[in-house]
Design a protein around this motif. Sequence first.
Motif, mmCIF file in Angstrom:
data_model
loop_
_atom_site.group_PDB
_atom_site.id
_atom_site.type_symbol
_atom_site.label_atom_id
_atom_site.label_comp_id
_atom_site.label_asym_id
_atom_site.label_seq_id
_atom_site.Cartn_x
_atom_site.Cartn_y
_atom_site.Cartn_z
ATOM 1 N N GLN A 123 -41.728 -22.346 63.126
ATOM 2 C CA GLN A 123 -42.870 -23.053 63.704
ATOM 3 C C GLN A 123 -43.218 -24.286 62.879
ATOM 4 O OE1 GLN A 123 -45.831 -19.970 63.972
ATOM 5 N NE2 GLN A 123 -44.499 -18.830 65.362
ATOM 6 N N LYS A 124 -43.206 -24.094 61.569
ATOM 7 C CA LYS A 124 -43.495 -25.212 60.682
ATOM 8 C C LYS A 124 -42.472 -26.333 60.882
ATOM 9 C CE LYS A 124 -45.444 -25.104 55.990
ATOM 10 N NZ LYS A 124 -45.374 -24.377 54.687
ATOM 11 N N LEU A 125 -41.218 -25.953 60.950
ATOM 12 C CA LEU A 125 -40.156 -26.944 61.143
ATOM 13 C C LEU A 125 -40.309 -27.637 62.484
ATOM 14 C CD1 LEU A 125 -37.139 -24.859 59.777
ATOM 15 C CD2 LEU A 125 -38.131 -26.889 58.709
ATOM 16 N N SER A 126 -40.698 -26.875 63.470
ATOM 17 C CA SER A 126 -40.840 -27.426 64.808
ATOM 18 C C SER A 126 -41.984 -28.440 64.868
ATOM 19 C CB SER A 126 -41.079 -26.285 65.795
ATOM 20 O OG SER A 126 -41.336 -26.780 67.075
ATOM 21 N N ARG A 127 -43.075 -28.095 64.220
ATOM 22 C CA ARG A 127 -44.223 -28.995 64.178
ATOM 23 C C ARG A 127 -43.850 -30.333 63.539
ATOM 24 N NH1 ARG A 127 -47.902 -25.956 60.950
ATOM 25 N NH2 ARG A 127 -47.101 -24.028 61.846
ATOM 26 N N GLN A 128 -42.954 -30.278 62.545
ATOM 27 C CA GLN A 128 -42.533 -31.508 61.860
ATOM 28 C C GLN A 128 -41.300 -32.124 62.506
ATOM 29 O OE1 GLN A 128 -44.516 -32.567 59.337
ATOM 30 N NE2 GLN A 128 -45.762 -30.719 59.670
ATOM 31 N N ASN A 129 -40.948 -31.628 63.682
ATOM 32 C CA ASN A 129 -39.817 -32.187 64.427
ATOM 33 C C ASN A 129 -38.467 -32.109 63.716
ATOM 34 O OD1 ASN A 129 -42.341 -34.223 65.361
ATOM 35 N ND2 ASN A 129 -41.137 -33.203 66.935
ATOM 36 N N ILE A 130 -38.319 -31.120 62.874
ATOM 37 C CA ILE A 130 -36.996 -30.894 62.286
ATOM 38 C C ILE A 130 -36.142 -30.125 63.285
ATOM 39 C CG2 ILE A 130 -35.718 -29.914 60.346
ATOM 40 C CD1 ILE A 130 -37.634 -31.984 59.428
ATOM 41 N N ILE A 131 -36.782 -29.223 64.002
ATOM 42 C CA ILE A 131 -36.095 -28.515 65.070
ATOM 43 C C ILE A 131 -36.926 -28.654 66.346
ATOM 44 C CG2 ILE A 131 -35.188 -26.861 63.401
ATOM 45 C CD1 ILE A 131 -37.072 -24.791 64.453
ATOM 46 N N ARG A 143 -30.166 -32.826 64.720
ATOM 47 C CA ARG A 143 -28.966 -32.588 63.910
ATOM 48 C C ARG A 143 -28.678 -33.696 62.910
ATOM 49 N NH1 ARG A 143 -25.934 -28.498 66.819
ATOM 50 N NH2 ARG A 143 -27.063 -28.244 68.767
ATOM 51 N N LYS A 144 -29.259 -34.847 63.167
ATOM 52 C CA LYS A 144 -28.968 -35.975 62.267
ATOM 53 C C LYS A 144 -29.790 -35.906 60.989
ATOM 54 C CE LYS A 144 -27.765 -39.072 66.069
ATOM 55 N NZ LYS A 144 -28.510 -39.779 67.135
ATOM 56 N N GLN A 145 -30.797 -35.064 60.981
ATOM 57 C CA GLN A 145 -31.676 -35.018 59.813
ATOM 58 C C GLN A 145 -30.972 -34.417 58.594
ATOM 59 O OE1 GLN A 145 -35.512 -35.054 60.639
ATOM 60 N NE2 GLN A 145 -35.453 -34.049 62.631
ATOM 61 N N SER A 146 -31.526 -34.732 57.447
ATOM 62 C CA SER A 146 -30.922 -34.263 56.205
ATOM 63 C C SER A 146 -31.378 -32.855 55.858
ATOM 64 C CB SER A 146 -31.311 -35.192 55.061
ATOM 65 O OG SER A 146 -32.676 -34.999 54.739
ATOM 66 N N ILE A 154 -26.764 -35.514 53.123
ATOM 67 C CA ILE A 154 -25.974 -34.627 53.968
ATOM 68 C C ILE A 154 -26.808 -34.148 55.154
ATOM 69 C CG2 ILE A 154 -26.497 -32.479 52.767
ATOM 70 C CD1 ILE A 154 -23.461 -31.877 53.035
ATOM 71 N N SER A 155 -26.220 -34.284 56.332
ATOM 72 C CA SER A 155 -26.970 -33.931 57.543
ATOM 73 C C SER A 155 -26.700 -32.504 57.985
ATOM 74 C CB SER A 155 -26.592 -34.884 58.677
ATOM 75 O OG SER A 155 -25.292 -34.582 59.129
ATOM 76 N N ILE A 156 -27.584 -32.013 58.793
ATOM 77 C CA ILE A 156 -27.437 -30.678 59.356
ATOM 78 C C ILE A 156 -26.107 -30.571 60.101
ATOM 79 C CG2 ILE A 156 -28.374 -29.109 61.086
ATOM 80 C CD1 ILE A 156 -31.159 -30.358 60.416
ATOM 81 N N LYS A 157 -25.837 -31.582 60.899
ATOM 82 C CA LYS A 157 -24.605 -31.585 61.687
ATOM 83 C C LYS A 157 -23.367 -31.436 60.797
ATOM 84 C CE LYS A 157 -23.834 -35.202 64.525
ATOM 85 N NZ LYS A 157 -23.367 -35.614 65.847
ATOM 86 N N GLU A 158 -23.346 -32.228 59.725
ATOM 87 C CA GLU A 158 -22.188 -32.175 58.826
ATOM 88 C C GLU A 158 -21.994 -30.787 58.226
ATOM 89 O OE1 GLU A 158 -21.886 -36.503 56.700
ATOM 90 O OE2 GLU A 158 -23.790 -35.453 56.508
ATOM 91 N N LEU A 159 -23.091 -30.203 57.790
ATOM 92 C CA LEU A 159 -22.982 -28.884 57.181
ATOM 93 C C LEU A 159 -22.466 -27.858 58.175
ATOM 94 C CD1 LEU A 159 -25.627 -27.560 54.712
ATOM 95 C CD2 LEU A 159 -23.392 -28.554 54.333
ATOM 96 N N ALA A 160 -23.013 -27.941 59.385
ATOM 97 C CA ALA A 160 -22.604 -26.991 60.410
ATOM 98 C C ALA A 160 -21.105 -27.126 60.690
ATOM 99 C CB ALA A 160 -23.409 -27.220 61.678
#
Lengths: 143, 143
Positions: free
Chosen positions: A47-55, A72-75, A125-131
């Motif tokens: 929820q916290k992440l969602s509020r901050q638009n990370i997810i 996905r582009k976020q670090s 490093i982005s989320i996408k890259e790690l995934a």
Amino acid sequence: MLSKSSKYAIKAVLFLALNSNDKKKVMVKDISEPINVPQAYIAKLLQKLSRQNIISSSRGRKGGFYLSDNNRKQSIMSIIEVIDGEKNFNSCMLSLKECDEDKPCPLHKTLYPFKSNIIRNLESISIKELALEVELGNAFLPL
Amino acid sequence: MLSKSSKYAIKAVLFLALNSNDKKKVMVKDISEPINVPQAYIAKLLQKLSRQNIISSSRGRKGGFYLSDNNRKQSIMSIIEVIDGEKNFNSCMLSLKECDEDKPCPLHKTLYPFKSNIIRNLESISIKELALEVELGNAFLPL
DNA sequence: ACTAAAATATGATAAAAATCATTTTTAGGA
DNA sequence: TCCTAAAAATGATTTTTATCATATTTTAGT
Ligand code: FES
Ligand code: FES
């Protein structure tokens, strides 16, 4: 280093990166189990992440959490910042205050270069890259 | 990264390195104040360090804590190990388990090299060396 | 509209880390 | 030998972090 909470959060986001998209939302229950984190707890973090638009999330029937292409582009650091509030990283290694170049503590000279490299890496490093690393089988999502 | 306790402990040991020797013991009260750590708390940490022979102490009248020449040769890591139990450092950055080369988590590849360098540095740098930096005015003991 | 399935919000509890307080042991000096 | 100043030991309290539980929205499908 990282709080339990950020570790959980990163795992969850990575899980979403691998198993969701705007067409395929996934609900907390189905996240918490595979990543082995208490449901109510990860819910709060998401929820916290969602509020901050990370997810992203949508509620109500057919709702759930997911990652948009932009998400996905976020670090990775952005996740940590939301959860831990970044304090962990710019604090001095000896005092409780901030790290201060002008009046460095005895450990600063030896450790700071490494620390700042770690920060730089987490920021770049982005989320996408790690995934992707996980998809390629070069890395594993631990429970 | 480092727990509050190890930070306190390192500061205290450094203070002893600068202000004590086997002829000049110093009591908790006179350590806790300058390094700005609650007396009863630092006392506990010092006792732990003393039991593990990281620092020296003698009790009763004219007693106090001090650093012998041998004490000074020890590494900074040895302080951390006694206080934090080293767990903080070999734990994986994503899971709660140990870091595992064979089944690395997604962050392993980018962060582990830095982490192991930090560890190596903390293991190789001695109390004496750090104290010298402070004496030379290259570093400062923060409160 | 109504219902059920989902996130969200809020607050309570439990566990761990940090801090404080009290008592006991040790050793120097009168 | 006895008193006193110091560390050491033990255990209680507070604060922070992690976890759990419950009630409140929101939304798709009927
Ligand atoms: S001043 Fe202590 S780490 Fe930089
Ligand atoms: S496996 Fe996670 S840091 Fe090495």
